[in-house]
Design an enzyme around this catalytic site. Structure first.
Site, PDB file in Angstrom:
ATOM      1  N   LEU A  19       0.819  -1.210   0.000  1.00  0.00           N
ATOM      2  CA  LEU A  19       0.000   0.000   0.000  1.00  0.00           C
ATOM      3  C   LEU A  19       0.858   1.268   0.000  1.00  0.00           C
ATOM      4  O   LEU A  19       0.331   2.375  -0.144  1.00  0.00           O
ATOM      5  CB  LEU A  19      -0.903   0.036   1.231  1.00  0.00           C
ATOM      6  CG  LEU A  19      -2.301  -0.570   1.139  1.00  0.00           C
ATOM      7  CD1 LEU A  19      -3.018  -0.363   2.475  1.00  0.00           C
ATOM      8  CD2 LEU A  19      -3.113   0.040   0.014  1.00  0.00           C
ATOM      9  N   THR A  65      10.764  -3.576   3.180  1.00  0.00           N
ATOM     10  CA  THR A  65      10.056  -4.642   3.861  1.00  0.00           C
ATOM     11  C   THR A  65      11.082  -5.664   4.338  1.00  0.00           C
ATOM     12  O   THR A  65      12.252  -5.618   3.964  1.00  0.00           O
ATOM     13  CB  THR A  65       9.043  -5.317   2.922  1.00  0.00           C
ATOM     14  OG1 THR A  65       9.750  -5.949   1.847  1.00  0.00           O
ATOM     15  CG2 THR A  65       8.064  -4.308   2.342  1.00  0.00           C
ATOM     16  N   LYS A  69      14.973  -4.961   5.873  1.00  0.00           N
ATOM     17  CA  LYS A  69      15.175  -4.021   6.983  1.00  0.00           C
ATOM     18  C   LYS A  69      16.462  -4.328   7.741  1.00  0.00           C
ATOM     19  O   LYS A  69      17.140  -3.404   8.223  1.00  0.00           O
ATOM     20  CB  LYS A  69      13.988  -4.076   7.944  1.00  0.00           C
ATOM     21  CG  LYS A  69      12.665  -3.641   7.349  1.00  0.00           C
ATOM     22  CD  LYS A  69      11.535  -3.782   8.362  1.00  0.00           C
ATOM     23  CE  LYS A  69      10.177  -3.519   7.737  1.00  0.00           C
ATOM     24  NZ  LYS A  69       9.079  -3.615   8.724  1.00  0.00           N
ATOM     25  N   ASN A  90      13.503   0.374   8.373  1.00  0.00           N
ATOM     26  CA  ASN A  90      12.498   0.250   7.320  1.00  0.00           C
ATOM     27  C   ASN A  90      12.514   1.469   6.401  1.00  0.00           C
ATOM     28  O   ASN A  90      11.737   1.543   5.453  1.00  0.00           O
ATOM     29  CB  ASN A  90      11.098   0.069   7.909  1.00  0.00           C
ATOM     30  CG  ASN A  90      10.555   1.354   8.511  1.00  0.00           C
ATOM     31  OD1 ASN A  90      11.281   2.102   9.161  1.00  0.00           O
ATOM     32  ND2 ASN A  90       9.274   1.618   8.294  1.00  0.00           N
ATOM     33  N   ASP A 105       8.479   2.140  12.031  1.00  0.00           N
ATOM     34  CA  ASP A 105       7.466   1.172  12.463  1.00  0.00           C
ATOM     35  C   ASP A 105       7.044   1.428  13.911  1.00  0.00           C
ATOM     36  O   ASP A 105       5.860   1.359  14.254  1.00  0.00           O
ATOM     37  CB  ASP A 105       8.001  -0.259  12.342  1.00  0.00           C
ATOM     38  CG  ASP A 105       8.128  -0.725  10.904  1.00  0.00           C
ATOM     39  OD1 ASP A 105       7.332  -0.266  10.062  1.00  0.00           O
ATOM     40  OD2 ASP A 105       9.013  -1.549  10.621  1.00  0.00           O
ATOM     41  N   GLY A 128       3.664 -13.360  18.757  1.00  0.00           N
ATOM     42  CA  GLY A 128       4.620 -13.407  17.657  1.00  0.00           C
ATOM     43  C   GLY A 128       5.998 -12.977  18.110  1.00  0.00           C
ATOM     44  O   GLY A 128       6.130 -12.211  19.081  1.00  0.00           O
ATOM     45  N   GLY A 130       8.683 -12.114  15.635  1.00  0.00           N
ATOM     46  CA  GLY A 130       9.465 -11.625  14.514  1.00  0.00           C
ATOM     47  C   GLY A 130       9.807 -10.151  14.607  1.00  0.00           C
ATOM     48  O   GLY A 130       9.769  -9.548  15.687  1.00  0.00           O
ATOM     49  N   GLY A 239      -4.277  -2.961  11.610  1.00  0.00           N
ATOM     50  CA  GLY A 239      -2.938  -2.648  11.152  1.00  0.00           C
ATOM     51  C   GLY A 239      -2.832  -1.422  10.268  1.00  0.00           C
ATOM     52  O   GLY A 239      -1.742  -0.859  10.116  1.00  0.00           O
TER      53      GLY A 239
END
Length: 279
Positions: A19, A65, A69, A90, A105, A128, A130, A239
């Site tokens: 996007l 992305t 990064k 990023n 971010d 998560g 990551g 998000g």
């Protein structure tokens, strides 16, 4: 900084779904930057060095992305303390002949929480382990929270986020998907689309009455997790606000201007998400 044929782009693989071009182009249009352009460029890790090295004086910046990064860090002249702390940039800004790495971010997460009226939590659970989880831990640290529960499928793979937390001075308790308590002021799911579906009812049922859920997925929306929490009257954040605000910060960094039209970017992004959902 003047608008004379400047370029920017988002890099990744795959990248067609991004996007970022919609958001950045909407900003340029509203800011009167008619001869700025923003593209989506397919770039895997192996091609990153050549692509970054080939960016000439017309380039203002790059959005990255994962895994780019982390891979970009050795290619940069300077890196912000925050990007060092979370282990990834990023954003690359080309300035005064140098390449500077930033992380927006974390800013995106903090702004998304603030926009939703979510106060600084006294407790939080992050699903998560990551790169996005690391940014979430950093964002929570910025709100003043120094203790976080990290929930991962395999605790042995939480090492990167634990290193980030240690660097930030955050204490982390690691739990597995089968052994955690979702009772916290805030639950942040950094899991990819579909990965949290099996946890939806359990997490939603365990959220206290005034708790909030932040799910970093923005499409398809709502996720089963978000729908389950919303059905119980909990505050739910998707998000897209995170994506929007991190992009707005990128526009600010790349253009050198502070009059970034967040609402124009929001309208363009929401319209594109609706268009894709209807396609």
């Amino acid at each position: 900084m003047t608008a004379t044929g400047r370029r920017a782009a988002v890099l990744g693989s795959p990248i067609a779904h991004s996007l970022s071009p919609v958001l950045h182009r909407a900003a340029y249009a509203a800011m009167g930057l008619a001869d700025w352009r923003y593209d989506a460029i397919e770039c895997a890790e192996g091609g990153l060095a050549d692509l970054v090295g080939g960016c000439g004086p017309q380039w203002a910046g790059l959005s990255l992305t994962m895994p780019l990064k982390r891979a970009v860090l050795p290619l940069l002249d300077t890196v912000s303390d925050l990007a060092v702390a979370v282990g990834g940039a990023n954003t690359v800004v080309f300035r005064d002949g140098a390449r500077h790495g930033e992380n927006t971010d974390v800013y995106g997460i903090v702004q998304a929480l603030a926009e939703a009226g979510v106060p600084a939590p006294a407790s939080a659970v992050v699903l998560g382990g990551g790169a996005t989880a690391a940014s979430a831990v950093a964002a929570l640290r910025e709100t003043g929270l120094a203790e976080v529960t990290l929930v991962v499928r395999d605790p042995a793979r939480a090492g990167e986020t634990l290193r980030v937390a240690e660097h930030l001075g955050t204490t982390v308790t690691v739990r597995s998907f089968g052994d955690f308590d979702p009772a916290a002021d805030l639950v942040v799911s950094t899991l990819p689309s579909g990965a949290a579906d099996a946890l939806a009812e359990r997490v939603a049922a365990g959220l206290p009455e005034k708790a909030a859920l932040f799910d970093v997925v923005y499409a398809p929306w709502p996720t089963p997790l978000a729908a389950a929490a919303g059905a119980r009257g909990r505050t739910v954040i998707g998000g897209f606000p995170m994506l929007l605000h991190q992009a707005a910060r990128q526009v600010e960094l790349m253009t050198g201007r502070v009059d970034v039209p967040v609402e124009a970017m929001r309208s363009a992004g929401e319209a594109e998400i609706a268009r894709r959902a209807a396609a």
